[in-house]
Structure formats: structure tokens, C-alpha cells
Scaffold this active site. Structure first.
Site, PDB file in Angstrom:
ATOM      1  N   ARG A  66       0.763  -1.172   0.279  1.00 54.05           N
ATOM      2  CA  ARG A  66       0.193   0.110  -0.384  1.00 54.05           C
ATOM      3  C   ARG A  66       1.078   1.348  -0.162  1.00 54.05           C
ATOM      4  O   ARG A  66       1.853   1.476   1.109  1.00 54.05           O
ATOM      5  CB  ARG A  66      -1.082   0.147   1.337  1.00 54.05           C
ATOM      6  CG  ARG A  66      -2.281  -0.344   0.931  1.00 54.05           C
ATOM      7  CD  ARG A  66      -3.199  -0.609   2.655  1.00 54.05           C
ATOM      8  NE  ARG A  66      -2.048  -0.995   3.885  1.00 54.05           N
ATOM      9  CZ  ARG A  66      -1.498  -0.205   4.547  1.00 54.05           C
ATOM     10  NH1 ARG A  66      -1.896   1.030   4.247  1.00 54.05           N
ATOM     11  NH2 ARG A  66      -1.249  -0.628   5.975  1.00 54.05           N
ATOM     12  N   TYR A 194      -1.789  -3.298  -6.625  1.00 55.01           N
ATOM     13  CA  TYR A 194      -1.918  -3.856  -5.517  1.00 55.01           C
ATOM     14  C   TYR A 194      -3.038  -3.986  -4.962  1.00 55.01           C
ATOM     15  O   TYR A 194      -3.733  -3.066  -4.432  1.00 55.01           O
ATOM     16  CB  TYR A 194      -0.036  -3.197  -5.123  1.00 55.01           C
ATOM     17  CG  TYR A 194      -0.188  -3.554  -3.557  1.00 55.01           C
ATOM     18  CD1 TYR A 194       0.117  -5.071  -2.943  1.00 55.01           C
ATOM     19  CD2 TYR A 194      -0.477  -3.361  -2.266  1.00 55.01           C
ATOM     20  CE1 TYR A 194       0.077  -5.911  -1.559  1.00 55.01           C
ATOM     21  CE2 TYR A 194      -1.341  -3.756  -0.761  1.00 55.01           C
ATOM     22  CZ  TYR A 194      -0.093  -4.899  -0.758  1.00 55.01           C
ATOM     23  OH  TYR A 194      -0.430  -5.885   0.696  1.00 55.01           O
ATOM     24  N   GLY A 195      -2.640  -5.757  -4.235  1.00 49.08           N
ATOM     25  CA  GLY A 195      -3.846  -5.925  -2.906  1.00 49.08           C
ATOM     26  C   GLY A 195      -4.975  -4.526  -2.717  1.00 49.08           C
ATOM     27  O   GLY A 195      -6.161  -4.042  -2.566  1.00 49.08           O
ATOM     28  N   LYS A 203      -9.902  -2.895   1.782  1.00 55.54           N
ATOM     29  CA  LYS A 203      -9.360  -0.698   2.182  1.00 55.54           C
ATOM     30  C   LYS A 203     -10.132   0.033   2.158  1.00 55.54           C
ATOM     31  O   LYS A 203     -10.555   0.811   3.016  1.00 55.54           O
ATOM     32  CB  LYS A 203      -8.324  -0.650   2.726  1.00 55.54           C
ATOM     33  CG  LYS A 203      -7.070  -2.169   2.265  1.00 55.54           C
ATOM     34  CD  LYS A 203      -7.212  -2.150   4.282  1.00 55.54           C
ATOM     35  CE  LYS A 203      -6.561  -3.514   4.408  1.00 55.54           C
ATOM     36  NZ  LYS A 203      -6.327  -3.684   6.083  1.00 55.54           N
ATOM     37  N   HIS A 223     -10.542  -2.040  11.825  1.00 49.65           N
ATOM     38  CA  HIS A 223      -8.934  -3.051  11.277  1.00 49.65           C
ATOM     39  C   HIS A 223      -8.671  -4.375  12.377  1.00 49.65           C
ATOM     40  O   HIS A 223      -7.925  -4.056  13.216  1.00 49.65           O
ATOM     41  CB  HIS A 223      -8.749  -2.721  10.666  1.00 49.65           C
ATOM     42  CG  HIS A 223      -6.765  -3.166  10.636  1.00 49.65           C
ATOM     43  ND1 HIS A 223      -5.276  -2.330  10.472  1.00 49.65           N
ATOM     44  CD2 HIS A 223      -7.038  -3.948   9.084  1.00 49.65           C
ATOM     45  CE1 HIS A 223      -5.081  -3.171   8.991  1.00 49.65           C
ATOM     46  NE2 HIS A 223      -5.732  -4.051   8.572  1.00 49.65           N
ATOM     47  N   SER A 245      -1.050  -3.624  10.624  1.00 49.32           N
ATOM     48  CA  SER A 245      -0.897  -4.000   8.718  1.00 49.32           C
ATOM     49  C   SER A 245       0.206  -5.266  10.048  1.00 49.32           C
ATOM     50  O   SER A 245       1.829  -4.591   9.833  1.00 49.32           O
ATOM     51  CB  SER A 245      -0.471  -3.405   7.722  1.00 49.32           C
ATOM     52  OG  SER A 245      -2.053  -2.559   7.370  1.00 49.32           O
ATOM     53  N   CYS A 247       1.249  -7.738  11.711  1.00 51.42           N
ATOM     54  CA  CYS A 247       1.160  -7.288  12.724  1.00 51.42           C
ATOM     55  C   CYS A 247       1.030  -8.755  13.510  1.00 51.42           C
ATOM     56  O   CYS A 247       0.566  -8.865  14.864  1.00 51.42           O
ATOM     57  CB  CYS A 247       0.816  -6.302  13.907  1.00 51.42           C
ATOM     58  SG  CYS A 247       2.284  -5.184  13.364  1.00 51.42           S
ATOM     59  N   THR A 250      -4.190 -12.823  11.225  1.00 49.98           N
ATOM     60  CA  THR A 250      -4.190 -13.485  10.558  1.00 49.98           C
ATOM     61  C   THR A 250      -3.582 -15.579  11.222  1.00 49.98           C
ATOM     62  O   THR A 250      -4.266 -15.732  12.193  1.00 49.98           O
ATOM     63  CB  THR A 250      -3.399 -13.395   9.413  1.00 49.98           C
ATOM     64  OG1 THR A 250      -3.628 -12.561   8.442  1.00 49.98           O
ATOM     65  CG2 THR A 250      -4.238 -15.121   8.937  1.00 49.98           C
ATOM     66  N   ASP A 272      -8.821  -9.750   9.642  1.00 50.61           N
ATOM     67  CA  ASP A 272      -8.470  -8.363   9.248  1.00 50.61           C
ATOM     68  C   ASP A 272      -9.756  -7.391   9.124  1.00 50.61           C
ATOM     69  O   ASP A 272      -8.896  -5.998   9.666  1.00 50.61           O
ATOM     70  CB  ASP A 272      -8.615  -8.642   7.688  1.00 50.61           C
ATOM     71  CG  ASP A 272      -7.667  -6.835   6.846  1.00 50.61           C
ATOM     72  OD1 ASP A 272      -6.051  -6.835   7.969  1.00 50.61           O
ATOM     73  OD2 ASP A 272      -7.559  -6.270   6.186  1.00 50.61           O
ATOM     74  N   ASN A 360       6.787  -8.505   2.306  1.00 49.11           N
ATOM     75  CA  ASN A 360       5.164  -8.142   1.577  1.00 49.11           C
ATOM     76  C   ASN A 360       4.425  -8.822   0.566  1.00 49.11           C
ATOM     77  O   ASN A 360       3.439  -9.106  -0.139  1.00 49.11           O
ATOM     78  CB  ASN A 360       4.692  -6.483   1.465  1.00 49.11           C
ATOM     79  CG  ASN A 360       3.228  -6.728   1.549  1.00 49.11           C
ATOM     80  OD1 ASN A 360       2.786  -7.136   2.774  1.00 49.11           O
ATOM     81  ND2 ASN A 360       2.677  -5.405   1.273  1.00 49.11           N
ATOM     82  N   ARG A 362       2.220 -12.223  -0.365  1.00 47.33           N
ATOM     83  CA  ARG A 362       0.264 -12.099   0.083  1.00 47.33           C
ATOM     84  C   ARG A 362       0.212 -13.809  -0.458  1.00 47.33           C
ATOM     85  O   ARG A 362       0.366 -14.361  -1.435  1.00 47.33           O
ATOM     86  CB  ARG A 362      -0.689 -11.268  -0.399  1.00 47.33           C
ATOM     87  CG  ARG A 362      -0.079  -9.577   0.060  1.00 47.33           C
ATOM     88  CD  ARG A 362      -0.211  -9.735   1.569  1.00 47.33           C
ATOM     89  NE  ARG A 362       0.136  -8.281   2.085  1.00 47.33           N
ATOM     90  CZ  ARG A 362      -0.224  -8.158   2.862  1.00 47.33           C
ATOM     91  NH1 ARG A 362      -1.508  -8.368   3.487  1.00 47.33           N
ATOM     92  NH2 ARG A 362       0.169  -6.582   3.628  1.00 47.33           N
ATOM     93  N   GLY A 487       0.518 -20.267  19.164  1.00 44.94           N
ATOM     94  CA  GLY A 487      -0.266 -20.608  20.108  1.00 44.94           C
ATOM     95  C   GLY A 487      -0.357 -20.152  21.220  1.00 44.94           C
ATOM     96  O   GLY A 487      -1.941 -20.090  22.217  1.00 44.94           O
ATOM     97  N   ASN A 489      -0.368 -17.218  22.741  1.00 49.11           N
ATOM     98  CA  ASN A 489      -1.049 -16.556  23.012  1.00 49.11           C
ATOM     99  C   ASN A 489      -2.220 -16.585  23.428  1.00 49.11           C
ATOM    100  O   ASN A 489      -3.019 -15.639  24.026  1.00 49.11           O
ATOM    101  CB  ASN A 489      -1.209 -15.072  21.848  1.00 49.11           C
ATOM    102  CG  ASN A 489      -0.170 -15.130  20.942  1.00 49.11           C
ATOM    103  OD1 ASN A 489       1.033 -14.970  22.263  1.00 49.11           O
ATOM    104  ND2 ASN A 489      -0.114 -14.803  19.875  1.00 49.11           N
TER     105      ASN A 489
HETATM  106  C1  OXD Z   1      -3.078  -4.592   5.454  1.00 43.79           C
HETATM  107  C2  OXD Z   1      -3.774  -5.463   4.553  1.00 43.79           C
HETATM  108  O1  OXD Z   1      -2.797  -4.202   5.118  1.00 43.79           O
HETATM  109  O2  OXD Z   1      -4.619  -6.197   5.299  1.00 43.79           O
HETATM  110  O3  OXD Z   1      -3.144  -3.631   7.274  1.00 43.79           O
HETATM  111  O4  OXD Z   1      -3.402  -5.948   3.175  1.00 43.79           O
HETATM  112 MN    MN Z   2      -5.121  -4.865   7.174  1.00 46.20          MN
END
Ligand code: OXD
Ligand code: MN
Length: 581
Positions: A66, A194-195, A203, A223, A245, A247, A250, A272, A360, A362, A487, A489
Site C-alpha cells: 500500500r 497491489y491488493g 481497505k 481493522h 498491518s 503484526c 491472521t 482483517d 509483503n 501475499r 499458540g 497467546n
Molecule cells: C493491510 C492488509 O495492509 O490487510 O493491512 O493488507
Molecule cells: Mn489489514
């Protein structure tokens, strides 16, 4: 003519494509698109047995993340975009950005992509229509949203959809703009495939435009991941968590319980984005508006996230990963040793130095392929939240977990969140920045007003979720992570649920309620007493040194900053000073 047809006609006149294709989302259509992309090199086939139904896309090397500095909110008044967004006047957007669409689709196909954000048939779902000249975007939107005929049927002759105009343009960062018009509820994106810049449902719509709709309509677009936690005996809790993002959202959403045998189970609702609304029962209810995952690949391995690994074993679009000569995708963290014959994310033979996969890179994959999905992940009414978690990536300062004293204090904790930057956006990595509620790049309006909206939502909730802050990333004097994470966590989540139920011990500190050492389950982790203390430590002088920077951040909002947050900072400063004397 239906409103959507009228809009497409108008855009055609500007874009001047060779062909127009209305996407129905079918398997046959997808196969045709994939075939075309394999032919023109947009996609590369992968190993038929070791990555069945999966493809690799290599994006332009200047188009891999992004681009926040090229992302704009085009509200009529600059103050409505606020100090944390780039603002462009609608007039300037018409003069500077719209001309980039002029003739942009000559020689190309214009795809019309109708899509629903949220489960089909849910009263909370919303419609969008994206125009794009990228078949890769179409294929990704088919995975990430409910796309095609079902969306068109739901739309009918209604005008109630978010139009999004996307063209790859010439992919030059000099002519790249992602512009949101909150008053018109429209999106323009040009110059990137890009996504986060190009899959406009994610987003651009589900966060930036949706946050403005949510404010008007009394809900929230956040988010956040959503997870389901089952306790022995079958009691179920839902937790939503906001992290910047890359961190670990997922990973947390797909956490594998180390205590499965004792009856503690974790399931995934979303990884997300969460749309949240007060329910008739006074609780806050959460829906995942997405249908797939667009996740960071590096670091996904059998120990860190076996559920994601299983999810992406087939029918996945990989973007910018490395690959062996015979088409097996590879990335840092997949396994211990890279195969000998690797080609890096740019398609060059990898010499073993630098990263083979882009940091990054994906995966795009359907949520239904994930073995840990909750049976309620598509519940049209969503799931009721017991807890909200904010989290940052902080090598120092922030303890493993603390609880806010109440909703208003929780809003203060979210608003003052800091985190080290990651590769998800272009720019320097590892610098601490304030990222309130992990929404800094995604809030579609003045963030001061956004804080006020959070406070207002609290007043609408008779039974608000408890609010926590976590930091999995504290390091010791050698720079090593102290907390094992992943795990484990779950241990922290269990303390939260006990707190939400009014049990589990905590110590009052100036920043909030920190678990007493004995309230957390440390069994079998092999952490020394010093490490446990470091994880729970609140160093008053370190926190005091953050206050001026937080104040400077708050000052940027002027009179749009709610008085409660200003008061919260004053109280924190006084508390820190009190203990210091
Ligand atoms: C982000 C994503 O960048 O979810 O936060 O792709
Ligand atoms: Mn995100």
C-alpha cells in the site's frame, strides 16, 4: 436503464475500453480469466500436485505494498479528512486524477465487478461495484468478496452501491492515486495493481468508506480480526482484535489451541476487518465483511500458523513469493531450509542473499478453505463480542497485556496505541508511530471525530465488551522476543475472558490493569522469573517519556479531540508523576 448500467456507460465513455465484460463470478468465467493470464504472463502456473489450483503473480517491483502517501480523502472540507489523512479537494481530484482515466482502457478489457461485503442476505451487508482493467483484480475480488451474479441480483435497480473505478494506468508511482470521496461514497484508484490499492472492496470500501457510513448510521468499521474461543463445557466467547498491518492478525485469528485436549478451542471468524453494531441485547456484534484472506506469506509455517498453511495448500493466488524451478512456492519461514533451485519474487535465480520472497508477499485464498473457520463465520447477524483487543509491535514499554478501566479508558488506550511500522506499506520499517485503533491508514474521516464516535458507541452499549491492550513483541537486552507468541497467546486470551467475567486477578497501574503474576498460566513455557517480570512490567519513567509525544499527536486534532481523551492523558500524566515521587 439501471443506475449501475448508467454509471458503467458513463465511465466507458472516458475509459474507452476495447471490450466490456460484466463478471458473473462463475467457475467458467474464472477459468477463462486464468487461461488468459497464463498466456499473457500475469500468472504463472504452479506445481499441479504440490500447489494444485494455485498460481503465482509477480507484480511490478515498484508496486508491492500500500502507498499511504498516495492515498487521499477527497472530502469537501479539509478538516473533515483531518490531520492524519492526505487531503485532496474534489476539484483537484477532478483535474489531476480523473484525466488519468481518460482513454486508460484503450486496447484493454473493462471488467464490471459487482460484489457484496458481508454475508449474502445479511441485513448488514453492503454492495459495491468495481470497474477494473485488471483480470488479476477480478480473480482476487472473486475470492475476497461475494462477487458476481448474486451481487447483481441483490443490487437490482437500486442506486445504493459504492462505485469504485480502478485502472492499472501505466503503473507509475508518479501517476498513482487512491482517492476516496466520503460524501459521494465513491472510490478512484489508478496506477497500482497491489491488493490494498486495487481490490477496492477491502481497505477502500470496507474500511475508509464504510467508516464514514458507520459514523452516520451508528455502527463501526474496524481493522480487526474476529475469533471464537470455546471453553471446556462449551461456553463460547468472541474476541475482536485490532493490530496494525503485518503484526500477526491472521496468526491470532487462526491460533491453534495448545490446550485443545482440555477443551479450549479456537476458531476463526475473520482476520482483517470487522463491522460492529450494537445489538438489541446491548452487546456489540461483529460481522466479517470479507469472504477470503489476503494475508502476508512470509512467516507462515507449521509452527506459526498451521491453519493458514493448510488453507493455502491449494486454490490460492500467491503474489511475489519465490518458487522452485518445478513450481513449488517458497517463502522465508515456510520451512527451515530453502530449496536449492529457487527463483526469487522478481523471477531471478536466487543467490541466497537477501529475501527470496518479498517481505509483503501475499496469499489470496477463500476463507471456506480454512480448517479453523467457525460455523458462525457467515452468520448474517454476526457474533457478540466479550472483548476488544488493541495491540502494537513494541520492543519496549508495553507489557504483555493490560485491561482498560472502562470503555472510555479503552478508547483512550486505543487512541494512544503506538506500533513499529512494517513492510505492509511503503516507507521505513521499524519506526514507532501512533496508529490509533490500527486505523491510521484506514479511517475515512477526521480521526478526532472517529474518537468521538467510539465514545458515542460506548454510550449505546448496555453491555460493552471489556477492552485490552497486548504486546507480543517485547524484547530482552539481546533483542530477542521474550514471549513465545503464536499458540501460547491463548493464555493471554484466557486471562481476558476471566477478567471479562469479573474473575482473575490484576494490579492497578497508571496505564490500566495488569495481570498479577499468578493470574497468568506460565506452565511449561520455561520463562525465568526475570522474564515473567519483564513481560508484566510497567516502567513509569518509560511511559512518562511517551506522554509529550502523545500530547503532540493529540494536539494535531485541535478542537476535534474529545475532552475525555485530553482528560485521560492528563490523568495518566498525573498518575505517572504520583508514583515517581
Ligand atoms: C493491510 C492488509 O495492509 O490487510 O493491512 O493488507
Ligand atoms: Mn489489514
Amino acid at each position: 436503464m439501471k443506475p449501475v448500467e448508467r454509471w458503467v456507460r458513463q465511465m466507458e465513455a472516458t475509459l474507452r475500453p476495447d471490450r466490456v465484460v460484466w463478471c458473473d463470478g462463475s467457475q467458467a468465467e474464472n477459468s477463462r480469466l486464468v487461461e488468459g493470464m497464463l498466456k499473457d504472463g500475469t500468472l504463472h502456473g504452479l506445481h499441479p500436485k504440490r500447489a494444485p489450483g494455485s498460481y503465482l503473480h509477480r507484480s511490478h517491483p515498484s508496486d508491492v505494498a500500500r502507498t499511504e502517501h498516495l492515498t487521499f480523502i477527497a472530502s469537501r472540507a479539509r478538516e473533515d479528512a483531518g490531520p492524519t489523512n492526505n487531503w485532496m479537494s474534489p476539484q483537484e481530484a477532478s483535474e489531476r486524477v480523473f484525466p488519468l482515466f481518460d482513454g486508460a482502457m484503450r486496447g484493454r478489457t473493462l471488467y464490471v465487478v459487482p460484489y457484496v461485503m458481508g454475508p449474502l442476505g445479511s441485513p448488514f451487508s453492503k454492495l459495491g461495484v468495481e470497474i477494473t482493467d485488471s483480470a488479476y483484480v477480478v480473480a482476487n475480488m472473486r475470492i475476497m468478496t461475494r462477487m458476481g451474479q448474486a451481487a447483481l441480483d441483490q443490487l437490482g435497480a437500486s442506486e445504493d452501491f459504492v462505485p469504485g473505478l480502478h485502472s492499472l494506468g501505466d503503473l507509475s508511482p508518479d501517476r498513482r492515486f487512491i482517492v476516496h470521496f466520503p460524501e459521494e461514497r465513491t472510490i478512484w484508484s489508478v496506477g497500482s495493481g497491489y491488493g490494498g490499492n486495487a481490490l477496492l472492496g477491502k481497505k477502500c470500501f470496507a474500511l475508509r468508506i464504510a467508516s464514514t457510513l458507520a459514523r452516520e448510521q451508528g455502527w463501526m468499521a474496524e481493522h480487526m480480526l474476529i475469533l471464537e474461543l470455546e471453553l471446556p463445557g462449551g461456553e463460547i466467547h468472541y474476541v475482536a482484535a485490532a493490530f496494525p498491518s503485518a503484526c500477526g492478525k491472521t496468526n491470532l485469528a487462526m491460533l491453534v489451541s495448545p490446550f485443545e485436549a482440555q477443551g479450549y478451542k479456537v476458531r476463526t471468524v475473520g482476520d482483517d476487518i470487522a463491522w460492529l453494531r450494537p445489538g438489541p441485547d446491548g452487546r456489540l456484534w461483529a460481522v466479517n465483511p470479507e469472504a477470503g484472506f489476503f494475508g502476508v506469506v512470509p512467516g507462515t509455517g507449521p509452527e506459526t500458523n498451521p491453519n493458514a498453511l493448510a488453507t493455502i495448500a491449494r486454490d490460492t493466488i500467491f503474489t511475489n513469493v519465490a518458487v522452485t524451478k518445478d513450481g513449488v512456492p517458497w517463502w522465508e519461514g515456510k520451512d527451515k531450509s530453502p530449496p536449492a533451485d529457487l527463483v526469487d519474487w522478481q523471477g531471478k535465480a536466487w543467490d541466497g542473499t537477501g529475501k527470496a520472497a518479498h517481505p509483503n508477499s501475499r496469499f489470496t485464498v477463500a476463507a471456506r478453505q480454512c480448517p479453523s473457520m467457525s460455523p458462525r463465520w457467515e452468520d448474517p447477524h454476526g457474533v457478540p463480542l466479550s472483548a476488544i483487543v488493541f495491540g502494537g509491535r513494541r520492543a519496549r514499554i508495553a507489557p504483555l497485556v493490560f485491561e482498560s478501566r472502562d470503555w472510555v479508558h479503552g478508547v483512550f488506550v486505543g487512541a494512544t496505541m503506538g506500533s513499529e511500522t512494517t513492510a505492509a506499506a511503503t516507507g521505513r520499517v521499524g519506526v514507532v508511530r501512533r496508529d490509533p485503533m490500527a486505523m491510521l491508514p484506514f479511517c475515512g474521516y477526521n480521526m478526532g471525530d472517529y474518537f468521538a464516535h467510539w465514545l458515542r458507541m460506548g454510550r449505546a452499549l448496555a453491555r460493552p465488551p471489556a477492552v485490552f491492550h497486548v504486546n507480543w513483541f517485547r524484547t530482552d537486552e539481546h533483542g530477542r522476543f521474550v514471549w513465545p507468541g503464536f499458540g501460547e497467546n491463548l493464555r493471554v486470551l484466557l486471562w481476558m475472558i476471566e477478567r471479562a467475567k469479573g474473575k482473575a486477578a490484576a494490579d492497578e497501574t497508571p496505564i490500566g490493569l495488569v495481570p498479577t503474576e499468578s493470574a497468568l498460566n506460565w506452565d511449561g513455557l520455561g520463562l525465568s522469573a526475570a522474564e515473567r517480570q519483564l513481560l508484566l512490567k510497567v516502567d513509569r519513567s518509560e511511559w512518562a517519556s511517551e506522554v509529550p509525544e502523545i500530547r503532540a499527536f493529540f494536539d494535531r486534532f485541535g478542537d476535534r479531540l474529545p475532552a475525555e481523551l485530553d482528560a485521560g492523558l492528563g490523568a495518566l500524566e498525573r498518575d505517572l508523576a504520583k508514583v515517581a515521587v
